[in-house]
Design a protein around this motif. Structure first.
Motif, PDB file in Angstrom:
ATOM      1  N   VAL A   1       0.840  -1.192   0.000  1.00 48.71           N
ATOM      2  CA  VAL A   1       0.000   0.000   0.000  1.00 48.71           C
ATOM      3  C   VAL A   1       0.881   1.249   0.000  1.00 48.71           C
ATOM      4  CG1 VAL A   1      -1.774   1.270   1.271  1.00 48.71           C
ATOM      5  CG2 VAL A   1      -1.874  -1.219   1.118  1.00 48.71           C
ATOM      6  N   ASN A   2       1.989   1.209   0.720  1.00 48.27           N
ATOM      7  CA  ASN A   2       2.896   2.358   0.757  1.00 48.27           C
ATOM      8  C   ASN A   2       3.499   2.638  -0.612  1.00 48.27           C
ATOM      9  OD1 ASN A   2       2.532   2.849   3.453  1.00 48.27           O
ATOM     10  ND2 ASN A   2       4.287   1.647   4.091  1.00 48.27           N
ATOM     11  N   GLU A   3       3.791   1.577  -1.382  1.00 46.44           N
ATOM     12  CA  GLU A   3       4.385   1.775  -2.698  1.00 46.44           C
ATOM     13  C   GLU A   3       3.422   2.507  -3.620  1.00 46.44           C
ATOM     14  OE1 GLU A   3       5.602  -2.059  -4.072  1.00 46.44           O
ATOM     15  OE2 GLU A   3       6.991  -2.340  -2.406  1.00 46.44           O
ATOM     16  N   GLU A   4       2.141   2.144  -3.575  1.00 44.40           N
ATOM     17  CA  GLU A   4       1.157   2.820  -4.415  1.00 44.40           C
ATOM     18  C   GLU A   4       1.045   4.294  -4.023  1.00 44.40           C
ATOM     19  OE1 GLU A   4      -2.461   0.657  -3.980  1.00 44.40           O
ATOM     20  OE2 GLU A   4      -1.566  -1.208  -4.686  1.00 44.40           O
ATOM     21  N   LYS A   5       1.020   4.549  -2.740  1.00 44.97           N
ATOM     22  CA  LYS A   5       0.922   5.924  -2.261  1.00 44.97           C
ATOM     23  C   LYS A   5       2.177   6.706  -2.658  1.00 44.97           C
ATOM     24  CE  LYS A   5      -0.748   6.461   1.850  1.00 44.97           C
ATOM     25  NZ  LYS A   5      -0.891   6.510   3.321  1.00 44.97           N
ATOM     26  N   GLN A   6       3.343   6.072  -2.567  1.00 48.24           N
ATOM     27  CA  GLN A   6       4.593   6.731  -2.927  1.00 48.24           C
ATOM     28  C   GLN A   6       4.625   7.065  -4.413  1.00 48.24           C
ATOM     29  OE1 GLN A   6       6.836   7.716  -0.655  1.00 48.24           O
ATOM     30  NE2 GLN A   6       7.803   8.809  -2.328  1.00 48.24           N
ATOM     31  N   ARG A   7       4.134   6.153  -5.254  1.00 54.32           N
ATOM     32  CA  ARG A   7       4.084   6.433  -6.689  1.00 54.32           C
ATOM     33  C   ARG A   7       3.169   7.618  -6.980  1.00 54.32           C
ATOM     34  NH1 ARG A   7       2.516   1.005  -8.031  1.00 54.32           N
ATOM     35  NH2 ARG A   7       4.184  -0.176  -7.134  1.00 54.32           N
ATOM     36  N   ALA A   8       2.042   7.677  -6.308  1.00 55.63           N
ATOM     37  CA  ALA A   8       1.114   8.797  -6.516  1.00 55.63           C
ATOM     38  C   ALA A   8       1.751  10.113  -6.073  1.00 55.63           C
ATOM     39  CB  ALA A   8      -0.187   8.551  -5.764  1.00 55.63           C
TER      40      ALA A   8
ATOM     41  N   ARG B   1       6.404  15.416  -9.556  1.00 55.21           N
ATOM     42  CA  ARG B   1       6.876  15.657 -10.923  1.00 55.21           C
ATOM     43  C   ARG B   1       6.021  16.698 -11.628  1.00 55.21           C
ATOM     44  NH1 ARG B   1       7.691  10.046 -10.812  1.00 55.21           N
ATOM     45  NH2 ARG B   1       5.694   9.687 -11.845  1.00 55.21           N
ATOM     46  N   ALA B   2       4.703  16.631 -11.435  1.00 56.17           N
ATOM     47  CA  ALA B   2       3.808  17.607 -12.066  1.00 56.17           C
ATOM     48  C   ALA B   2       4.071  19.005 -11.515  1.00 56.17           C
ATOM     49  CB  ALA B   2       2.352  17.199 -11.839  1.00 56.17           C
ATOM     50  N   LYS B   3       4.262  19.127 -10.209  1.00 53.67           N
ATOM     51  CA  LYS B   3       4.553  20.439  -9.623  1.00 53.67           C
ATOM     52  C   LYS B   3       5.886  20.982 -10.134  1.00 53.67           C
ATOM     53  CE  LYS B   3       1.956  20.222  -5.315  1.00 53.67           C
ATOM     54  NZ  LYS B   3       2.038  20.269  -3.854  1.00 53.67           N
ATOM     55  N   LEU B   4       6.885  20.123 -10.241  1.00 53.84           N
ATOM     56  CA  LEU B   4       8.190  20.554 -10.740  1.00 53.84           C
ATOM     57  C   LEU B   4       8.084  21.016 -12.189  1.00 53.84           C
ATOM     58  CD1 LEU B   4      11.227  20.864 -10.270  1.00 53.84           C
ATOM     59  CD2 LEU B   4      11.492  18.483 -10.973  1.00 53.84           C
ATOM     60  N   ARG B   5       7.324  20.269 -12.995  1.00 53.51           N
ATOM     61  CA  ARG B   5       7.135  20.643 -14.394  1.00 53.51           C
ATOM     62  C   ARG B   5       6.427  22.002 -14.492  1.00 53.51           C
ATOM     63  NH1 ARG B   5       5.413  16.021 -15.947  1.00 53.51           N
ATOM     64  NH2 ARG B   5       3.237  16.404 -15.443  1.00 53.51           N
ATOM     65  N   ASP B   6       5.403  22.214 -13.677  1.00 57.79           N
ATOM     66  CA  ASP B   6       4.697  23.505 -13.672  1.00 57.79           C
ATOM     67  C   ASP B   6       5.632  24.636 -13.250  1.00 57.79           C
ATOM     68  OD1 ASP B   6       2.398  22.245 -14.468  1.00 57.79           O
ATOM     69  OD2 ASP B   6       1.484  22.232 -12.458  1.00 57.79           O
ATOM     70  N   LEU B   7       6.447  24.381 -12.234  1.00 48.87           N
ATOM     71  CA  LEU B   7       7.380  25.401 -11.764  1.00 48.87           C
ATOM     72  C   LEU B   7       8.412  25.734 -12.838  1.00 48.87           C
ATOM     73  CD1 LEU B   7       8.153  27.124  -9.327  1.00 48.87           C
ATOM     74  CD2 LEU B   7       9.599  25.249  -8.554  1.00 48.87           C
ATOM     75  N   GLN B   8       8.910  24.719 -13.523  1.00 48.47           N
ATOM     76  CA  GLN B   8       9.883  24.964 -14.590  1.00 48.47           C
ATOM     77  C   GLN B   8       9.258  25.755 -15.729  1.00 48.47           C
ATOM     78  OE1 GLN B   8      11.170  20.973 -15.447  1.00 48.47           O
ATOM     79  NE2 GLN B   8      12.896  21.094 -14.014  1.00 48.47           N
ATOM     80  N   MET B   9       8.012  25.450 -16.057  1.00 49.58           N
ATOM     81  CA  MET B   9       7.330  26.206 -17.125  1.00 49.58           C
ATOM     82  C   MET B   9       7.117  27.653 -16.698  1.00 49.58           C
ATOM     83  SD  MET B   9       4.618  23.345 -18.476  1.00 49.58           S
ATOM     84  CE  MET B   9       3.890  24.417 -19.680  1.00 49.58           C
TER      85      MET B   9
END
Length: 98
Positions: free
Chosen positions: A64-71, A77-85
């Motif tokens: 269960v922790n692995e699924e949560k960690q992937r999410a 990654r999405a926040k980093l991509r938005d910040l870079q843009m």
């Protein structure tokens, strides 16, 4: 990396088996009769703690922790991509003003 995860999961499987064995051994000996006083209270608390330990190991083994960690990683990654843009857009505005 997978061997580390396998060793870690194996450790949790061993601990789960030990906790189950302790519970199976002790549960018939614990008196849950009303009016048992401190003995009954201790038995109930001990059994509840044993079930918590078993649940924690099952939670880890089932991944269960692995699924949560992937999410969470996907959100990062999405926040980093938005910040870079955003930084790229601000850099372009600064160059145009010069």
């Amino acid at each position: 990396m997978k061997t580390v995860k396998k060793k870690s999961k194996l450790k949790h499987v061993v601990y789960l088996i030990l906790a189950l064995a302790m519970l199976v051994y002790a549960l018939p000996m614990i008196s849950f009769e009303p009016g048992g006083g401190w003995v009954s209270a201790f038995g109930a608390v001990w059994a509840a703690f044993a079930f918590l330990v078993i649940g924690a190991h099952l939670h880890f083994i089932l991944g269960v922790n692995e699924e949560k960690q992937r999410a969470l990683d996907a959100v990062r990654r999405a926040k980093l991509r938005d910040l870079q843009m955003k930084w790229a857009a601000e850099g372009g505005k600064q160059e145009q003003s010069l």
